[in-house]
Design an enzyme around this catalytic site. Structure first.
Site, mmCIF file in Angstrom:
data_model
loop_
_atom_site.group_PDB
_atom_site.id
_atom_site.type_symbol
_atom_site.label_atom_id
_atom_site.label_comp_id
_atom_site.label_asym_id
_atom_site.label_seq_id
_atom_site.Cartn_x
_atom_site.Cartn_y
_atom_site.Cartn_z
ATOM 1 N N ARG A 237 42.752 -53.658 -18.647
ATOM 2 C CA ARG A 237 43.527 -52.427 -18.445
ATOM 3 C C ARG A 237 43.841 -52.294 -16.963
ATOM 4 O O ARG A 237 42.965 -52.511 -16.108
ATOM 5 C CB ARG A 237 42.747 -51.194 -18.931
ATOM 6 C CG ARG A 237 42.703 -51.036 -20.445
ATOM 7 C CD ARG A 237 44.063 -50.690 -21.047
ATOM 8 N NE ARG A 237 44.034 -50.549 -22.498
ATOM 9 C CZ ARG A 237 44.352 -51.518 -23.363
ATOM 10 N NH1 ARG A 237 44.707 -52.708 -22.923
ATOM 11 N NH2 ARG A 237 44.333 -51.293 -24.663
ATOM 12 N N GLU A 266 52.487 -48.454 -17.318
ATOM 13 C CA GLU A 266 53.290 -49.417 -18.088
ATOM 14 C C GLU A 266 54.369 -48.688 -18.866
ATOM 15 O O GLU A 266 54.075 -47.659 -19.469
ATOM 16 C CB GLU A 266 52.375 -50.202 -19.022
ATOM 17 C CG GLU A 266 51.359 -51.015 -18.228
ATOM 18 C CD GLU A 266 50.353 -51.768 -19.085
ATOM 19 O OE1 GLU A 266 50.379 -51.624 -20.328
ATOM 20 O OE2 GLU A 266 49.537 -52.500 -18.525
ATOM 21 N N HIS A 285 52.262 -57.208 -20.307
ATOM 22 C CA HIS A 285 51.290 -56.818 -21.345
ATOM 23 C C HIS A 285 51.565 -57.571 -22.664
ATOM 24 O O HIS A 285 51.810 -56.957 -23.704
ATOM 25 C CB HIS A 285 51.309 -55.304 -21.580
ATOM 26 C CG HIS A 285 50.015 -54.792 -22.181
ATOM 27 N ND1 HIS A 285 49.471 -53.570 -21.867
ATOM 28 C CD2 HIS A 285 49.155 -55.358 -23.085
ATOM 29 C CE1 HIS A 285 48.354 -53.397 -22.557
ATOM 30 N NE2 HIS A 285 48.141 -54.470 -23.302
HETATM 31 P P1 NAD Z 1 34.536 -55.306 -26.586
HETATM 32 O O1 NAD Z 1 34.237 -53.888 -26.916
HETATM 33 O O2 NAD Z 1 34.149 -56.374 -27.569
HETATM 34 O O3 NAD Z 1 33.874 -55.701 -25.165
HETATM 35 C C1 NAD Z 1 33.862 -54.853 -24.078
HETATM 36 C C2 NAD Z 1 32.554 -55.110 -23.334
HETATM 37 O O4 NAD Z 1 32.561 -54.347 -22.124
HETATM 38 C C3 NAD Z 1 31.314 -54.690 -24.130
HETATM 39 O O5 NAD Z 1 30.401 -55.781 -24.222
HETATM 40 C C4 NAD Z 1 30.726 -53.545 -23.304
HETATM 41 O O6 NAD Z 1 29.287 -53.510 -23.333
HETATM 42 C C5 NAD Z 1 31.229 -53.892 -21.918
HETATM 43 N N1 NAD Z 1 31.194 -52.761 -21.000
HETATM 44 C C6 NAD Z 1 31.357 -51.445 -21.280
HETATM 45 N N2 NAD Z 1 31.211 -50.719 -20.153
HETATM 46 C C7 NAD Z 1 30.949 -51.601 -19.160
HETATM 47 C C8 NAD Z 1 30.694 -51.459 -17.766
HETATM 48 N N3 NAD Z 1 30.670 -50.244 -17.181
HETATM 49 N N4 NAD Z 1 30.481 -52.560 -17.044
HETATM 50 C C9 NAD Z 1 30.482 -53.796 -17.630
HETATM 51 N N5 NAD Z 1 30.712 -53.980 -18.950
HETATM 52 C C10 NAD Z 1 30.941 -52.903 -19.691
HETATM 53 O O7 NAD Z 1 36.107 -55.362 -26.295
HETATM 54 P P2 NAD Z 1 37.048 -56.653 -26.324
HETATM 55 O O8 NAD Z 1 37.599 -56.842 -27.689
HETATM 56 O O9 NAD Z 1 36.344 -57.761 -25.640
HETATM 57 O O10 NAD Z 1 38.258 -56.118 -25.413
HETATM 58 C C11 NAD Z 1 38.079 -55.903 -24.016
HETATM 59 C C12 NAD Z 1 39.284 -55.177 -23.460
HETATM 60 O O11 NAD Z 1 40.441 -56.023 -23.542
HETATM 61 C C13 NAD Z 1 39.721 -53.921 -24.260
HETATM 62 O O12 NAD Z 1 39.000 -52.783 -23.839
HETATM 63 C C14 NAD Z 1 41.184 -53.799 -23.918
HETATM 64 O O13 NAD Z 1 41.303 -52.947 -22.786
HETATM 65 C C15 NAD Z 1 41.593 -55.202 -23.507
HETATM 66 N N6 NAD Z 1 42.629 -55.798 -24.379
HETATM 67 C C16 NAD Z 1 43.791 -56.194 -23.799
HETATM 68 C C17 NAD Z 1 44.791 -56.766 -24.575
HETATM 69 C C18 NAD Z 1 46.100 -57.246 -23.946
HETATM 70 O O14 NAD Z 1 47.088 -57.471 -24.668
HETATM 71 N N7 NAD Z 1 46.188 -57.447 -22.651
HETATM 72 C C19 NAD Z 1 44.599 -56.925 -25.969
HETATM 73 C C20 NAD Z 1 43.376 -56.527 -26.523
HETATM 74 C C21 NAD Z 1 42.390 -55.960 -25.714
#
Ligand code: NAD
Length: 318
Positions: A237, A266, A285
């Site tokens: 993000r 965005e 994105h």
């Molecule tokens: P997920 O929930 O499986 O993993 C997120 C991880 O972040 C978790 O393990 C959580 O414990 C950790 N976390 C939470 N707070 C934290 C902190 N303060 N410090 C360190 N780690 C922390 O999510 P995911 O499926 O791996 O997705 C991750 C991110 O990817 C989503 O939140 C989304 O923003 C982004 N995303 C982007 C796209 C894109 O098209 N660019 C698509 C899908 C997801």
């Protein structure tokens, strides 16, 4: 049962179909919905499906038939979840459709920085190889990833999948997460503190969600702790990064390059400071958007609604 999709275009610009939703009720899909039209288009809906169109407390209280809100994405911050919970309306998201697509895209950005495939191809097409006195040329440093260290901030689904690819490239991985799974530790993967990750990584990739605790995690103070010449990748993000601080670090050469699929606002604003920063590669994105991932997303979104209508709610976030 009236089903209204407020902004269907990015999920399905024409290469998928909405048949699954159509089979579940009276279906209407808008490509996009401006703020001024949200209430009018939603007011009779039993089911609202949104991707990035905000669903506020006001919308929720004005939609007297509303029974369900479906989000066509993993992140559901566009919905006032507290208001939905207060009105006893489930909000359902799509948690896992894009893991492989996003982790693959991390390496699309990173390999572009390592090899500049497109700009070298353009140089060849412009005739520079044909007129070159040597058998080869390159315009920018070329980098091998094997033996380098990749730091992953956030080690959930996408972070872990990215780690597997990094390890396949011969990289070492440092993961920073508020939750640690000892089973994932190996010769080439360890957990570390944020400071350890920042100071030891050659490449840092962001995979934590946007929370108050993570907003601005890449800022001047944390960039100062990074190795000189480190590379930053952000597919998570935009607001995780303080963009003025990143631009300054790129322009000064403190950071070698950044690959960004997300920015603070965005679509990107014309005056975003990163558009003019050195060695900053920005994509609009698209990490989530290969057709395989969008098809999976569509199927799960339909299944979420079908299950709700049968009385079993799945992927509920509230
Ligand atoms: P997920 O929930 O499986 O993993 C997120 C991880 O972040 C978790 O393990 C959580 O414990 C950790 N976390 C939470 N707070 C934290 C902190 N303060 N410090 C360190 N780690 C922390 O999510 P995911 O499926 O791996 O997705 C991750 C991110 O990817 C989503 O939140 C989304 O923003 C982004 N995303 C982007 C796209 C894109 O098209 N660019 C698509 C899908 C997801």
């Amino acid at each position: 049962m009236k089903i209204v999709v407020l902004d269907g275009y990015t999920l399905n610009p024409g290469d998928l179909d909405w048949d699954g939703f159509k089979a579940l009720g009276d279906f209407i899909c808008y490509d996009r919905t401006e703020s001024k039209d949200i209430l009018d288009r939603s007011k009779d809906a039993d089911i609202i499906i949104t991707n990035k169109t905000p669903i506020t407390a006001e919308t929720i209280s004005s939609c007297k038939n509303l029974k369900y809100i479906g989000v066509l994405a993993t992140g559901y911050n566009v919905v006032d979840v507290d208001a939905a919970t207060g009105a006893n309306i489930p909000v359902c998201n799509i948690p896992t459709y894009g893991t492989a697509a996003v982790s693959q895209f991390v390496f699309a950005l990173l390999l572009n920085i390592c090899h500049h495939v497109q700009s070298h191809s353009e140089a060849v097409q412009e005739g520079r190889w044909a007129s070159c006195p040597d058998f080869c040329f390159w315009d920018s440093p070329l980098t091998e990833l094997s033996g380098k260290t990749m730091g992953l901030i956030g080690f959930g689904r996408i972070g872990q999948d990215t780690a597997k690819i990094a390890q396949a490239f011969g990289m070492k991985v440092i993961a920073y997460d508020s939750y640690q799974n000892p089973d994932l530790v190996s010769d080439t993967l360890k957990y570390g503190t944020l400071d350890e990750l920042l100071s030891q990584s050659d490449v840092i990739s962001l995979h934590c969600p946007l929370f108050d605790s993570t907003k601005g995690i890449i800022n001047a103070a944390n960039i100062a702790k990074m190795k000189d010449g480190a590379i930053l990748i952000n597919t998570s993000r935009g607001p995780l990064v303080v963009e003025d601080d990143l631009a300054a670090a790129l322009n000064s050469g403190k950071l070698r390059a950044a690959g960004l699929d997300v920015v603070s606002t965005e679509p990107i604003k014309e005056d975003n400071v990163l558009l003019k920063a050195k060695n900053c590669y920005i994509t609009p994105h698209i990490a989530w958007a290969p057709i395989e991932a969008r098809k999976r997303l569509m199927d799960i979104a339909v299944d979420n609604l079908a299950k709700f209508l049968q009385g079993t709610v799945q992927n509920k976030v509230n």
